[in-house]
Design an enzyme around this catalytic site. Structure first.
Site, PDB file in Angstrom:
ATOM      1  N   ILE A 115      -3.630   0.086  -6.394  1.00 58.42           N
ATOM      2  CA  ILE A 115      -2.317   0.341  -6.981  1.00 58.42           C
ATOM      3  C   ILE A 115      -1.230  -0.478  -6.211  1.00 58.42           C
ATOM      4  O   ILE A 115      -1.327  -0.490  -4.999  1.00 58.42           O
ATOM      5  CB  ILE A 115      -2.151   1.823  -6.950  1.00 58.42           C
ATOM      6  CG1 ILE A 115      -3.294   2.617  -7.776  1.00 58.42           C
ATOM      7  CG2 ILE A 115      -0.732   2.235  -7.470  1.00 58.42           C
ATOM      8  CD1 ILE A 115      -3.116   3.969  -7.838  1.00 58.42           C
ATOM      9  N   VAL A 116      -0.406  -1.089  -6.945  1.00 58.63           N
ATOM     10  CA  VAL A 116       0.489  -2.323  -6.509  1.00 58.63           C
ATOM     11  C   VAL A 116       1.976  -1.560  -6.658  1.00 58.63           C
ATOM     12  O   VAL A 116       2.290  -1.244  -7.626  1.00 58.63           O
ATOM     13  CB  VAL A 116       0.513  -3.717  -6.929  1.00 58.63           C
ATOM     14  CG1 VAL A 116       0.966  -4.615  -6.230  1.00 58.63           C
ATOM     15  CG2 VAL A 116      -1.050  -4.033  -6.791  1.00 58.63           C
ATOM     16  N   PRO A 117       2.852  -1.657  -5.518  1.00 55.67           N
ATOM     17  CA  PRO A 117       4.236  -1.131  -5.775  1.00 55.67           C
ATOM     18  C   PRO A 117       5.041  -2.328  -6.231  1.00 55.67           C
ATOM     19  O   PRO A 117       4.624  -3.666  -6.176  1.00 55.67           O
ATOM     20  CB  PRO A 117       4.580  -0.857  -4.268  1.00 55.67           C
ATOM     21  CG  PRO A 117       3.912  -2.023  -3.532  1.00 55.67           C
ATOM     22  CD  PRO A 117       2.440  -1.934  -3.988  1.00 55.67           C
ATOM     23  N   THR A 119       8.079  -3.209  -4.869  1.00 53.38           N
ATOM     24  CA  THR A 119       8.802  -3.552  -3.760  1.00 53.38           C
ATOM     25  C   THR A 119       8.223  -4.636  -3.039  1.00 53.38           C
ATOM     26  O   THR A 119       8.608  -5.593  -2.502  1.00 53.38           O
ATOM     27  CB  THR A 119       9.023  -2.513  -2.755  1.00 53.38           C
ATOM     28  OG1 THR A 119       7.764  -1.607  -2.631  1.00 53.38           O
ATOM     29  CG2 THR A 119      10.150  -1.477  -3.160  1.00 53.38           C
ATOM     30  N   GLY A 200       4.786   4.797  -5.504  1.00 51.50           N
ATOM     31  CA  GLY A 200       5.200   6.037  -5.010  1.00 51.50           C
ATOM     32  C   GLY A 200       4.476   7.143  -5.001  1.00 51.50           C
ATOM     33  O   GLY A 200       3.167   7.243  -5.154  1.00 51.50           O
ATOM     34  N   GLY A 218       1.805   7.500   2.600  1.00 55.41           N
ATOM     35  CA  GLY A 218       3.066   8.160   2.157  1.00 55.41           C
ATOM     36  C   GLY A 218       4.244   7.366   2.440  1.00 55.41           C
ATOM     37  O   GLY A 218       4.407   6.465   2.909  1.00 55.41           O
ATOM     38  N   CYS A 251       8.282  -0.107   3.766  1.00 56.16           N
ATOM     39  CA  CYS A 251       8.508   1.194   4.259  1.00 56.16           C
ATOM     40  C   CYS A 251       8.664   1.605   5.728  1.00 56.16           C
ATOM     41  O   CYS A 251       8.966   2.733   6.262  1.00 56.16           O
ATOM     42  CB  CYS A 251       7.433   1.931   3.637  1.00 56.16           C
ATOM     43  SG  CYS A 251       5.730   1.558   3.766  1.00 56.16           S
ATOM     44  N   LEU A 418      -0.260   1.033   5.064  1.00 59.85           N
ATOM     45  CA  LEU A 418      -0.029   1.577   6.329  1.00 59.85           C
ATOM     46  C   LEU A 418      -0.237   3.128   6.350  1.00 59.85           C
ATOM     47  O   LEU A 418       0.376   3.818   6.019  1.00 59.85           O
ATOM     48  CB  LEU A 418       1.288   1.274   6.856  1.00 59.85           C
ATOM     49  CG  LEU A 418       1.793  -0.102   6.927  1.00 59.85           C
ATOM     50  CD1 LEU A 418       3.424  -0.031   7.185  1.00 59.85           C
ATOM     51  CD2 LEU A 418       0.918  -0.901   7.762  1.00 59.85           C
TER      52      LEU A 418
END
Length: 497
Positions: A115-117, A119, A200, A218, A251, A418
């Site tokens: 799953i890729v964000p 940002t 998210g 997270g 993050c 991370l």
């Protein structure tokens, strides 16, 4: 022409990708180290060659960040990553203990779902593709809708490079027709062995609730403590370099600065000198109204924006050379919006009396990004060790959060996933590497005679029954035999019967 519902199309596409990805994974499982290294080297070269193209696509499509910084992210996810993992053993015997007579053997997991964000879309895709193939797994991606084109392009480049070097078709796949239904279908598909979820909190939670093994991360909310022994100029430079990198999309970037009463004025002066703009209370309130929805949910419109864009929207006049907006805060949690994660060029600022109060404030701030990252700037090893007891998986000393946590300025493994440990609801606390994507089998040789173990076990149970066991059969001993046994025991410990 017959029309089909988009959700149904996307679900069928997800099923097809899972079937094809599993076939690729089964083929990869038989590859040797030489074959795998040839494949990932070609993937790295392709990523480096197209680093700028992908960075430009990501900024244009998402509106987040800085092209040059995203180029470096793509380099970190490929070239720097390769230097770290090229000699990592992920195939066959990976560890052997001759004394304990154990052998650890690596087996691939199979098909990974990534799953890729939005940002860090292209760098995350590159990174997950390379670590998956390094561990002989195939991977299929579910992109963020806001970063669909650039993520798909990155996945296609990785697949093309992998195939050119000998990998099977569909080693790297990516959804083109996006829907939550398709993502859920992939998460729960029988062929998916593991989910790596970067994004998210909703998607990460869904990954852990899918019934599949998952690695999720997270939110971060990293405090940066400038302790009284620190070189303030260097500390501020590191913090601002980290926070302004790609306009704060990483993050692990700093979210709050903590100064002591003794160095407060020096820290403020240095922040201003290096481009920090301290907002008034009214200006801070106006910026917070823009940045957050429902108190502390980040408004995507202002993610990864420069301070001029944010200030203009808030009706604030700032110097042209401003690098970050800074708002002083008196507390943490509800009523103090800047105490939460801000993936943009805005920082909270706190003043404490001493290191003891700094520890307490850091602990409070970490509750909103628990398990992720803490950074401090100090010349005291004693202070650093005290802060190492905070609930953060990465305690960074004298380096920026962004560069330190991702492995750019530290010896941590280069990574864009991370782990936050159980504090942050994550199954891992380290930077994720290929070693997290293998099954480790243990081959163990017998060290003791099982027949003697059986006798010892029988003797134990005989004592439990209140009987006097024999050494061989477990039957009750005669008085004469019992005396012989006792004499032998006493002789062994150097005593007389």
């Amino acid at each position: 022409m017959e029309m089909y519902d988009k959700d149904l199309q996307s679900i069928q596409e997800a099923r097809n990708l899972a079937e094809l990805g599993k076939k690729a994974a089964d083929i990869l499982a038989d590859f040797n180290e030489e074959q795998i290294d040839r494949i990932i080297k070609n993937m790295v070269e392709a990523a480096e060659e197209h680093a700028r193209e992908l960075a430009e696509m990501a900024v244009e499509e998402t509106g987040f960040g800085i092209v040059d910084d995203k180029v470096y992210k793509n380099h970190l996810a490929s070239g720097l990553l390769y230097e770290d993992i090229k000699d990592m053993k992920t195939i066959g015997i990976i560890e052997e203990d001759k004394q304990r007579k154990t052998v650890q053997i690596a087996d691939p997991m199979g098909l990974i779902m990534g799953i890729v964000p939005s940002t860090n879309p292209t760098s995350t895709c590159i990174y997950k593709s390379i670590i998956s193939v390094k561990s002989r797994n195939a991977i299929v991606f579910s992109p963020h809708p806001a970063a669909k084109k650039c993520t798909l392009r990155a996945a296609e480049l990785m697949q093309k490079a992998a195939k050119e070097a000998g990998a099977p078709e569909n080693t790297i796949g990516c959804l083109k027709t996006l829907s939550m239904s398709a993502t859920n279908e992939l998460m729960k598909h029988k062929n998916v062995a593991l989910i790596i979820a970067t994004g998210g909190p909703g998607l990460v939670k869904a990954a852990y609730s899918s019934g599949k093994p998952a690695i999720g991360v997270g939110a971060g909310n990293s405090p940066a403590y400038i302790e009284k022994s620190a070189n303030v100029k260097d500390a501020v430079e590191r913090i601002l370099t980290s926070k302004t990198f790609d306009h704060g999309t990483v993050c692990a970037s700093e979210q709050s600065i903590i100064a002591e009463r003794s160095n407060r004025e020096e820290v403020i002066s240095e922040l201003k000198r290096q481009g920090g703009y301290f907002m008034s209370k009214d200006e801070t309130d106006r910026v917070c109204q823009l940045l957050f929805k429902n108190g502390h949910t980040m408004n995507a419109q202002f993610v990864a924006k420069n301070p001029q864009t944010i200030a203009d929207a808030a009706g604030i006049k700032i110097p042209a050379d401003t690098r970050v907006l800074i708002g002083e805060q008196e507390g943490v949690g509800e009523g103090y919006p800047l105490s939460f994660e801000k993936l943009t060029t805005v920082l909270a600022f706190y003043t404490v009396q001493d290191s003891k109060e700094a520890y307490k404030r850091s602990e409070e701030l970490l509750q909103n990004g628990i398990g992720h990252t803490m950074s401090l700037h100090t010349e005291s090893e004693e202070i650093a060790l005290k802060f190492a007891s905070l609930p953060a998986s990465r305690i960074l000393v004298n380096t920026g959060g962004t560069q330190g946590a991702t492995g750019a300025s530290t010896s941590l493994s280069p990574a864009f996933t991370l782990g936050c440990g159980t504090w942050g609801g994550s199954s891992v606390s380290e930077n994720v590497t290929p070693l997290h994507l293998i099954n480790k089998k243990m081959m163990a040789y017998g060290l003791r005679d099982v027949t003697k173990l059986a006798d010892e076990d029988q003797m134990f149970h005989s004592y439990q029954d209140g009987k006097q066991p024999s050494r061989a059969s477990g039957l009750p001993l005669s008085a004469e035999d019992l005396k012989t046994v006792i004499d032998e025991i006493m002789k062994a410990v150097g005593q007389k019967s």
